[in-house]
Design a protein around this motif. Sequence first.
Motif, PDB file in Angstrom:
ATOM      1  N   TYR A 132       0.831  -1.194   0.000  1.00  0.00           N
ATOM      2  CA  TYR A 132       0.000   0.000   0.000  1.00  0.00           C
ATOM      3  C   TYR A 132       0.873   1.254   0.000  1.00  0.00           C
ATOM      4  O   TYR A 132       1.972   1.250   0.549  1.00  0.00           O
ATOM      5  N   GLY A 133       0.347   2.344  -0.579  1.00  0.00           N
ATOM      6  CA  GLY A 133       0.956   3.654  -0.450  1.00  0.00           C
ATOM      7  C   GLY A 133       2.031   4.018  -1.441  1.00  0.00           C
ATOM      8  O   GLY A 133       2.440   5.164  -1.506  1.00  0.00           O
ATOM      9  N   HIS A 134       2.525   3.097  -2.234  1.00  0.00           N
ATOM     10  CA  HIS A 134       3.595   3.421  -3.179  1.00  0.00           C
ATOM     11  C   HIS A 134       3.052   4.042  -4.460  1.00  0.00           C
ATOM     12  O   HIS A 134       3.795   4.636  -5.229  1.00  0.00           O
ATOM     13  N   SER A 152      10.904  -0.262  -6.445  1.00  0.00           N
ATOM     14  CA  SER A 152      11.787  -0.599  -5.335  1.00  0.00           C
ATOM     15  C   SER A 152      11.767   0.569  -4.364  1.00  0.00           C
ATOM     16  O   SER A 152      11.882   1.724  -4.778  1.00  0.00           O
ATOM     17  N   GLY A 153      11.588   0.280  -3.104  1.00  0.00           N
ATOM     18  CA  GLY A 153      11.537   1.339  -2.108  1.00  0.00           C
ATOM     19  C   GLY A 153      11.446   0.760  -0.711  1.00  0.00           C
ATOM     20  O   GLY A 153      11.615  -0.439  -0.498  1.00  0.00           O
ATOM     21  N   THR A 154      11.176   1.636   0.266  1.00  0.00           N
ATOM     22  CA  THR A 154      11.117   1.197   1.655  1.00  0.00           C
ATOM     23  C   THR A 154       9.668   1.112   2.120  1.00  0.00           C
ATOM     24  O   THR A 154       8.801   1.844   1.654  1.00  0.00           O
ATOM     25  N   SER A 170       0.881  -7.481   4.905  1.00  0.00           N
ATOM     26  CA  SER A 170       0.611  -6.178   4.297  1.00  0.00           C
ATOM     27  C   SER A 170       1.784  -5.247   4.591  1.00  0.00           C
ATOM     28  O   SER A 170       2.214  -5.149   5.741  1.00  0.00           O
ATOM     29  N   PHE A 171       2.284  -4.606   3.551  1.00  0.00           N
ATOM     30  CA  PHE A 171       3.368  -3.634   3.670  1.00  0.00           C
ATOM     31  C   PHE A 171       2.816  -2.250   3.347  1.00  0.00           C
ATOM     32  O   PHE A 171       1.945  -2.111   2.501  1.00  0.00           O
TER      33      PHE A 171
END
Length: 97
Positions: A30-32, A69-71, A90-91
């Motif tokens: 979520y959120g990217h 690619s990210g955090t 869930s990330f």
Amino acid sequence: MSLTIECQARPEGVNPRALRRDGLLPINLYGHKGADSDVFVVDYKEALTLLKKVTPNETVVEVKTPDWSGTAVVREIQSHPWKRNLLHLSFFHTDAA
């Protein structure tokens, strides 16, 4: 020590139970992409190893997908109530450096 997890695209139309039988764990990211989310799969054993080192909502993990690619942080861990095997992760994307 940096924590990284490699995600693969989740095949469309495949039941999550069938994925788990094949040693894959369904995850959501979520959120990217703003309000949109994406579904992926990761290796079950790799997810277990990662979760031994992670505190939900606190530990930053580098997430690598086929096109991003990210955090992110682990937002939710779903497991079976008494068998305790993982069902879903869930990330949530974070802008941590």
